[in-house]
Design a protein around this motif. Structure first.
Motif, PDB file in Angstrom:
ATOM      1  N   ARG A  32       0.843  -1.206   0.000  1.00 19.09           N
ATOM      2  CA  ARG A  32       0.000   0.000   0.000  1.00 19.09           C
ATOM      3  C   ARG A  32       0.876   1.254   0.000  1.00 19.09           C
ATOM      4  N   PHE A  33       0.306   2.356  -0.516  1.00 18.67           N
ATOM      5  CA  PHE A  33       1.019   3.637  -0.565  1.00 18.67           C
ATOM      6  C   PHE A  33       0.077   4.770  -0.187  1.00 18.67           C
ATOM      7  N   HIS A  34       0.593   5.727   0.588  1.00 15.54           N
ATOM      8  CA  HIS A  34      -0.126   6.965   0.870  1.00 15.54           C
ATOM      9  C   HIS A  34       0.889   8.005   1.315  1.00 15.54           C
ATOM     10  N   ALA A  35       0.505   9.266   1.230  1.00 14.16           N
ATOM     11  CA  ALA A  35       1.436  10.347   1.537  1.00 14.16           C
ATOM     12  C   ALA A  35       1.820  10.320   3.015  1.00 14.16           C
ATOM     13  N   PRO A  36       3.108  10.347   3.338  1.00 12.99           N
ATOM     14  CA  PRO A  36       3.561  10.329   4.733  1.00 12.99           C
ATOM     15  C   PRO A  36       3.005  11.529   5.499  1.00 12.99           C
ATOM     16  N   GLY A  37       2.438  11.252   6.660  1.00 13.77           N
ATOM     17  CA  GLY A  37       1.936  12.328   7.511  1.00 13.77           C
ATOM     18  C   GLY A  37       0.575  12.861   7.134  1.00 13.77           C
ATOM     19  N   ALA A  38       0.082  12.503   5.960  1.00 17.29           N
ATOM     20  CA  ALA A  38      -1.221  13.007   5.533  1.00 17.29           C
ATOM     21  C   ALA A  38      -2.330  12.136   6.114  1.00 17.29           C
ATOM     22  N   ALA A  39      -3.452  12.770   6.388  1.00 14.02           N
ATOM     23  CA  ALA A  39      -4.604  12.035   6.909  1.00 14.02           C
ATOM     24  C   ALA A  39      -5.241  11.228   5.775  1.00 14.02           C
ATOM     25  N   VAL A  40      -5.331   9.935   5.949  1.00 17.94           N
ATOM     26  CA  VAL A  40      -5.939   9.069   4.938  1.00 17.94           C
ATOM     27  C   VAL A  40      -7.420   8.944   5.249  1.00 17.94           C
ATOM     28  N   PRO A  41      -8.294   9.224   4.298  1.00 20.89           N
ATOM     29  CA  PRO A  41      -9.734   9.206   4.569  1.00 20.89           C
ATOM     30  C   PRO A  41     -10.247   7.824   4.945  1.00 20.89           C
ATOM     31  N   ARG A  42     -11.209   7.816   5.827  1.00 20.72           N
ATOM     32  CA  ARG A  42     -11.863   6.580   6.240  1.00 20.72           C
ATOM     33  C   ARG A  42     -13.376   6.677   6.108  1.00 20.72           C
ATOM     34  N   THR A  43     -13.877   7.874   5.880  1.00 17.28           N
ATOM     35  CA  THR A  43     -15.319   8.080   5.758  1.00 17.28           C
ATOM     36  C   THR A  43     -15.600   8.941   4.528  1.00 17.28           C
ATOM     37  N   TYR A 194      -6.392  -1.226   7.185  1.00 14.96           N
ATOM     38  CA  TYR A 194      -6.356  -0.001   6.373  1.00 14.96           C
ATOM     39  C   TYR A 194      -6.020   1.210   7.241  1.00 14.96           C
ATOM     40  N   PRO A 195      -5.162   2.133   6.785  1.00 18.02           N
ATOM     41  CA  PRO A 195      -4.564   2.215   5.448  1.00 18.02           C
ATOM     42  C   PRO A 195      -3.261   1.438   5.275  1.00 18.02           C
ATOM     43  N   GLY A 196      -2.741   0.855   6.350  1.00 21.16           N
ATOM     44  CA  GLY A 196      -1.492   0.111   6.245  1.00 21.16           C
ATOM     45  C   GLY A 196      -0.287   1.049   6.271  1.00 21.16           C
ATOM     46  N   ARG A 197       0.895   0.466   6.373  1.00 24.93           N
ATOM     47  CA  ARG A 197       2.134   1.251   6.372  1.00 24.93           C
ATOM     48  C   ARG A 197       2.592   1.492   4.954  1.00 24.93           C
ATOM     49  N   SER A 198       2.776   2.737   4.572  1.00 20.84           N
ATOM     50  CA  SER A 198       3.103   3.091   3.203  1.00 20.84           C
ATOM     51  C   SER A 198       4.432   2.489   2.757  1.00 20.84           C
ATOM     52  N   GLY A 199       4.409   1.844   1.593  1.00 24.00           N
ATOM     53  CA  GLY A 199       5.621   1.288   1.005  1.00 24.00           C
ATOM     54  C   GLY A 199       6.010  -0.085   1.512  1.00 24.00           C
ATOM     55  N   GLU A 200       5.318  -0.606   2.512  1.00 25.11           N
ATOM     56  CA  GLU A 200       5.668  -1.908   3.090  1.00 25.11           C
ATOM     57  C   GLU A 200       4.902  -3.012   2.377  1.00 25.11           C
ATOM     58  N   THR A 201       5.605  -4.076   2.047  1.00 32.77           N
ATOM     59  CA  THR A 201       4.968  -5.254   1.441  1.00 32.77           C
ATOM     60  C   THR A 201       4.761  -6.294   2.520  1.00 32.77           C
TER      61      THR A 201
END
Length: 205
Positions: A32-43, A194-201
């Motif tokens: 999974r990937f998401h911007a570091p430190g950014a709030a990942v939406p859940r709703t 979700y959202p998981g740790r970004s960049g980790e497989t």
């Protein structure tokens, strides 16, 4: 596209799930990937759509789309796929999937017949000999590799806020190789924790 799977698709998925209950479900590899430190939406409201390309309204697509929609609702989103609303949804989940039949020999597997070089069995005092070994187990079965990727975008600016991909494989002809069972397994693994740790497989069993 209808928000709910058709009765035929639901029946197919149910039947496949039942047939696979006693089967060994292969592990799924997830990144999974998401911007570091950014709030990942859940709703928020979300719709599930195929990634840009030829329109796919096949039963197989609806099976994967339904599995993803179910997981999105589980983590907190409101599925608005197919609804006629007064406003556009907050997010769009773009999905892509593919299924590939692969021979174990493509990955460096050994042929049923192998030739090896050994010592002390050769003639003329060379000390070398050629032995032919036959693998009586037969040719290994082909495997079906199934992949699913999902990208969640904000509708307001089309910016991706989260994405992930998942992959699993199963021998051809087994319940786990069928689309209905693999779609549910891949979607559940993709949105696990979700959202998981970004960049980790990770590997989800």
């Amino acid at each position: 596209m209808s928000r709910h799977l058709s009765l035929a698709v639901m029946a197919m998925m149910g039947g496949l799930a039942l047939s696979g209950c006693a089967a060994s479900i292969p592990p799924v590899e997830v990144t999974r990937f998401h911007a570091p430190g950014a709030a990942v939406p859940r709703t928020g409201g979300i719709v599930v759509e195929p990634q840009p390309g030829p329109r796919d309204d096949s039963i197989e697509y609806r099976t994967f789309a339904g599995a993803v929609a179910q997981e999105l609702q589980r983590v907190g989103f409101t599925d608005e796929t197919g609804r006629q609303t007064l406003r556009a949804s907050d997010y769009v989940a773009l999905i892509a999937y593919d299924r590939e039949v692969r021979s174990p020999l493509d990955a460096g597997g050994r042929s049923p017949v192998s030739v090896g070089v050994g010592g002390a069995t050769g003639s003329y005092g060379s000390g070398l000999g050629v032995g032919i070994g036959i693998n009586l187990s037969g040719k290994p079965k082909d495997v079906v590799v199934t992949r699913l990727s999902v990208q969640i975008r904000r509708r307001a600016d089309s910016q991706p806020v989260w994405e992930g991909r998942a992959e699993t494989s199963a021998k051809v002809g087994t319940p786990a190789s069928q689309a209905g069972l693999s779609a549910g397994k891949l979607a559940a693994a993709l949105f696990k924790d979700y959202p998981g740790r970004s960049g980790e497989t990770i590997t989800v069993k």
